[in-house]
Motif scaffolding. Sequence first.
Motif: not given
Length: 335
Positions: A247-258, A302-313
């Motif tokens: 997916w690195s060809g269209w996702i700009i940021h981040p490179d990955g996440y935990n 998972p008892d609690e979940l957090q959001s994630l932001n993606l910058l992509y084409f």
Amino acid sequence: MVDLFNKVADANGITRAPGLLQGDVVRSFEDRVHVDHHHFYFDISAVEKGEQMLKAEFRVFKLKGTHRSRRSDTKHFCKVEVYELLESENKPQKKHLIASRLLSLHTEGWEVFNVTQTVSKWVGNKSSNHGFWITATHVSKNGMEHDMVTFAKSQGTLQESRNALLVLFTNSNKRRSHSFVPFATKSETNLPAKSDASRVSHDAAVMESSSASMSRRPRAAAAAAARSPLAACHRRELYVDFHAIGWSGWIIHPDGYNAYYCRGSCIFPLGGSLNATNHATVQSIVYTMKLSQDVSMPCCVPDELQSLNLLYFDDKLNAVLKHYKDMVATSCGCH
């Protein structure tokens, strides 16, 4: 768009603070007209009708004036007007004034115009989108002068960082917009075929091995904990590498996440650190006492979940910043 991403999220895409991003989707469209320096057109067909328009910004980079006025002339400002074209680009005389302001002749930089009402109409009726028309006039002792300043266009020697942009801030009313499903349908995604099952298993094993090697605990202790059926429910690392899954060809940021994941037992007694529900506590008692063969042990989830932001084409190479809920497990519990 990268600056906006860095403002609302850290390097891993985790939201810095709620409320920093206006809406859950930010779309950036580049000017698609490469000839007339008055005309700016943006293809916004990627916007769905169900999206709630919060704000639309027309962003243009003003270049310095072509020449300076006489020193005796005290008027160093020009009047810039932004119009909505009501017909095709061949008939710029049919236009509607959206915004106007005075700008210095001798400075350059970004100018931002609020065009929310106009773009909202275009989203509802895409055939009404003929673009913007921008003019600059200067009144001096020599009379009215036109085109003393110009705005950067996406052509030739101009830097791409100065291209005109239309930036839309929207909220999607559809639940699906918050899911990760749209990424699986991307044409750039290299999903494996059924015949590649062995390769997928191997890749998964490599990723799991890499994740384990990054753990601070000794390997032997980590392996023993993984094999132990009595290991209490807790959170473990699960790094998602966008390059590894193609997916690195269209996702700009981040490179990955935990993303993290939850694993472990929920056998009675459930300690306070397991965030167990009352229902899970009763279920664990019934399971431990073997009062019913149909009842299983409560699940470690998972008892609690957090959001994630993606910058992509997107499919039309527009830059999109999207806020996705429930992407990172922040704590685990028995349920």
